[in-house]
Write an enzyme that holds these catalytic residues in place. Structure first.
Site, PDB file in Angstrom:
ATOM      1  N   GLY A 179       0.826  -1.199   0.000  1.00  0.00           N
ATOM      2  CA  GLY A 179       0.000   0.000   0.000  1.00  0.00           C
ATOM      3  C   GLY A 179       0.858   1.246   0.000  1.00  0.00           C
ATOM      4  O   GLY A 179       2.022   1.222  -0.420  1.00  0.00           O
ATOM      5  N   SER A 180       0.307   2.334   0.471  1.00  0.00           N
ATOM      6  CA  SER A 180       0.993   3.615   0.432  1.00  0.00           C
ATOM      7  C   SER A 180       1.965   3.762   1.603  1.00  0.00           C
ATOM      8  O   SER A 180       1.794   3.133   2.651  1.00  0.00           O
ATOM      9  CB  SER A 180      -0.027   4.752   0.497  1.00  0.00           C
ATOM     10  OG  SER A 180      -0.631   4.801   1.782  1.00  0.00           O
ATOM     11  N   PRO A 181       3.004   4.608   1.446  1.00  0.00           N
ATOM     12  CA  PRO A 181       3.907   4.867   2.571  1.00  0.00           C
ATOM     13  C   PRO A 181       3.172   5.410   3.798  1.00  0.00           C
ATOM     14  O   PRO A 181       3.521   5.064   4.936  1.00  0.00           O
ATOM     15  CB  PRO A 181       4.882   5.901   2.004  1.00  0.00           C
ATOM     16  CG  PRO A 181       4.885   5.641   0.532  1.00  0.00           C
ATOM     17  CD  PRO A 181       3.470   5.242   0.199  1.00  0.00           C
ATOM     18  N   VAL A 183       0.062   4.797   4.890  1.00  0.00           N
ATOM     19  CA  VAL A 183      -0.577   3.708   5.628  1.00  0.00           C
ATOM     20  C   VAL A 183       0.476   2.727   6.141  1.00  0.00           C
ATOM     21  O   VAL A 183       0.326   2.144   7.218  1.00  0.00           O
ATOM     22  CB  VAL A 183      -1.624   2.991   4.744  1.00  0.00           C
ATOM     23  CG1 VAL A 183      -2.276   1.837   5.503  1.00  0.00           C
ATOM     24  CG2 VAL A 183      -2.687   3.980   4.280  1.00  0.00           C
ATOM     25  N   GLY A 184       1.553   2.570   5.383  1.00  0.00           N
ATOM     26  CA  GLY A 184       2.622   1.670   5.813  1.00  0.00           C
ATOM     27  C   GLY A 184       3.201   2.050   7.164  1.00  0.00           C
ATOM     28  O   GLY A 184       3.547   1.180   7.971  1.00  0.00           O
ATOM     29  N   GLU A 201       5.592  -3.365   1.141  1.00  0.00           N
ATOM     30  CA  GLU A 201       5.738  -3.010  -0.272  1.00  0.00           C
ATOM     31  C   GLU A 201       4.974  -1.712  -0.478  1.00  0.00           C
ATOM     32  O   GLU A 201       3.741  -1.715  -0.542  1.00  0.00           O
ATOM     33  CB  GLU A 201       5.188  -4.128  -1.165  1.00  0.00           C
ATOM     34  CG  GLU A 201       5.895  -5.461  -0.996  1.00  0.00           C
ATOM     35  CD  GLU A 201       7.278  -5.492  -1.618  1.00  0.00           C
ATOM     36  OE1 GLU A 201       7.721  -4.440  -2.141  1.00  0.00           O
ATOM     37  OE2 GLU A 201       7.921  -6.547  -1.584  1.00  0.00           O
ATOM     38  N   CYS A 235       2.134   0.834  -8.436  1.00  0.00           N
ATOM     39  CA  CYS A 235       3.117   1.379  -7.497  1.00  0.00           C
ATOM     40  C   CYS A 235       4.449   1.668  -8.160  1.00  0.00           C
ATOM     41  O   CYS A 235       5.203   2.530  -7.688  1.00  0.00           O
ATOM     42  CB  CYS A 235       3.294   0.437  -6.308  1.00  0.00           C
ATOM     43  SG  CYS A 235       3.885  -1.209  -6.756  1.00  0.00           S
TER      44      CYS A 235
END
Length: 459
Positions: A179-181, A183-184, A201, A235
């Site tokens: 997902g996105s940085p 949310v990561g 990832e 991505c």
């Protein structure tokens, strides 16, 4: 699950892992028509693109894993060292236990089941949390998994953010998130409460450099495909292009020609065609069109595209130049079919701009000058590099796929995926090691022996 924690099963032996992988492969083959229909409903994906980017990567991962799994599972001998004289050392990969796989909406089939292949290969049980933004595919994955596996082995937890948060409150043995940085960071914080190891990832602004020596026609086709496949919702899609000023006009002409050939010469043809996906949701559609409007209001030039239809979530392949560096298009990950072009005169300045930002998931270089290519590779840091190609490194199963820093932690695919879901356990066996000569009391000969050993090892 029991007592609020995921069930931990004994690791699967080789035969059971092979059976699980073959079962998954057969279930995918059986459900191909439903997979294609679900992705058409969620993202408007063309059938060939579903096969190429969703089904084929998972089946290729399974085939590659079945071919190499026995070797990956085999304990590996570790070479001896002087301090460990008289011992034998091995590294035994063992399952971590139960893994949580949190998958995204942009490739909702491939990025849910691709990590599952690695988890099964490593002998783990798994729970998959698909994205609620791709509901048809989420339901399809849940049905496919429930028909293929027992619920205490592989299970799919459908739902929204609340379900994901509830799952992350549990003590899993590994957490694989795509997902996105933004949310990561939250996922990593949740995993830290249980010291759960993670593979993240993520993404970021993956730049492209088109040098003076590039084959402009080939570069334009590769960049157009890499950017506008899945309507830019990838991505590792090219986020923006630095193009040498001396070839900018020719590159723009080739890029427009490539878009026309792939998707149609007019927005009407692109919208009516069968080769172009749609934006996943109204919220993302508004975000993307707002970024275009902001850039144009600040003086950006619309080179191609810009047309949109909110009712169908169609956003034409869009190219802009002269975008203000402070615009959202240049600050945020675009994640859509909008491509800013940035002409440059000085390659060192481009490298400095890339290095000033977060490390990207991918970096692409189009040129024939080996010295310039090597300089870019050596002086930048990114999850991966594509030279005269886009996206394809994701498909290479003998390469690790993953980010660095803001773009991710850990690697996936092939043996790297197997290792991500495995604990590499060191085993040291004493055969004839003179360990007694180094045990207390530390007097006389023992003290002299330790001092001598320290001097030898310190050289």
């Amino acid at each position: 699950m029991a007592d609020g924690a995921p069930a931990r099963r004994a690791g699967l032996d080789y035969a059971r892992r092979v059976t699980a992988l073959k079962t998954l492969s057969a279930a995918i083959r059986k459900s191909e028509a439903e997979i294609i229909a679900a992705l058409a409903e969620d993202l408007g994906k063309p059938e060939p693109e579903v096969r190429l980017t969703e089904i084929m990567p998972v089946q290729a991962e399974i085939a590659h894993t079945l071919k190499h799994l026995k070797r990956w599972m085999r304990p590996k001998r570790a070479r001896g060292t002087l301090i460990a004289f008289g011992t034998r050392a091995r590294i035994r990969p063992e399952p971590k236990g139960t893994a949580l796989i949190v998958s995204p909406w942009n490739y909702p089939f491939g990025l849910a089941l691709g990590p599952l292949v690695s988890a099964l290969a490593a002998g783990n049980a798994a729970i998959i949390k698909p994205s609620e933004l791709a509901p048809a595919t989420s339901a399809l994955v849940a049905r496919l998994v429930s028909e293929a596996f027992a619920p205490d082995f592989v299970w799919v937890a459908e739902g929204g953010v609340g379900v994901a948060q509830a799952l992350m409150d549990l003590p899993f043995d590994h957490l694989f998130f795509t997902g996105s940085p933004e949310v990561g960071r939250k996922v990593m914080a949740a995993a830290a409460r249980h010291l759960t190891p993670v593979t993240l990832e993520l993404g970021g602004k993956s730049p492209v450099i088109v040098g003076e020596g590039a084959d402009l026609k080939a570069a334009a086709r590769a960049i157009a495909w890499g950017k506008f496949a899945n309507a830019g919702q990838t991505c590792i899609a090219p986020d923006h292009v630095y193009v040498a000023r001396g070839v900018e006009k020719r590159f723009v002409a080739e890029l427009k020609a490539a878009i026309a050939k792939m998707y149609g010469r007019t927005p009407e043809a692109q919208a009516a065609g069968r080769d172009y996906a749609r934006i996943v949701s109204g919220r993302h559609f508004v975000r993307l069109t707002g970024m275009i409007d902001e850039a144009c209001a600040a003086g950006a030039e619309l080179v191609a595209g810009g047309e949109s239809d909110r009712a169908t979530r169609f956003l034409a392949p869009t190219v802009l130049r002269n975008v203000n560096p402070g615009a959202a298009l240049m600050r945020e990950e675009i994640f859509g079919p909008v491509l800013p072009l940035v002409p440059f005169d000085d390659l060192d300045g481009v490298i400095a701009r890339i290095n000033a930002g977060p490390k990207p998931l991918a970096l692409y270089v189009f040129d024939k000058d080996r010295a310039r290519i090597e300089a870019i590779c050596a002086q930048t840091s990114s999850g991966g590099v594509g030279i005269n190609v886009t996206l394809a490194h994701y498909m290479h199963l003998n390469l690790p796929f993953g980010g660095i820093g803001n773009s991710g932690i850990g690697a996936a695919h092939g043996e790297w995926g197997f290792r991500a879901f495995s604990h590499e356990k060191p085993v040291l066996e004493n055969r004839f090691a003179p360990l007694g000569g180094f045990m207390p009391p530390y007097r006389g000969m023992k003290a002299r022996r330790i001092r001598l050993m320290a001097r030898i090892l310190g050289r």
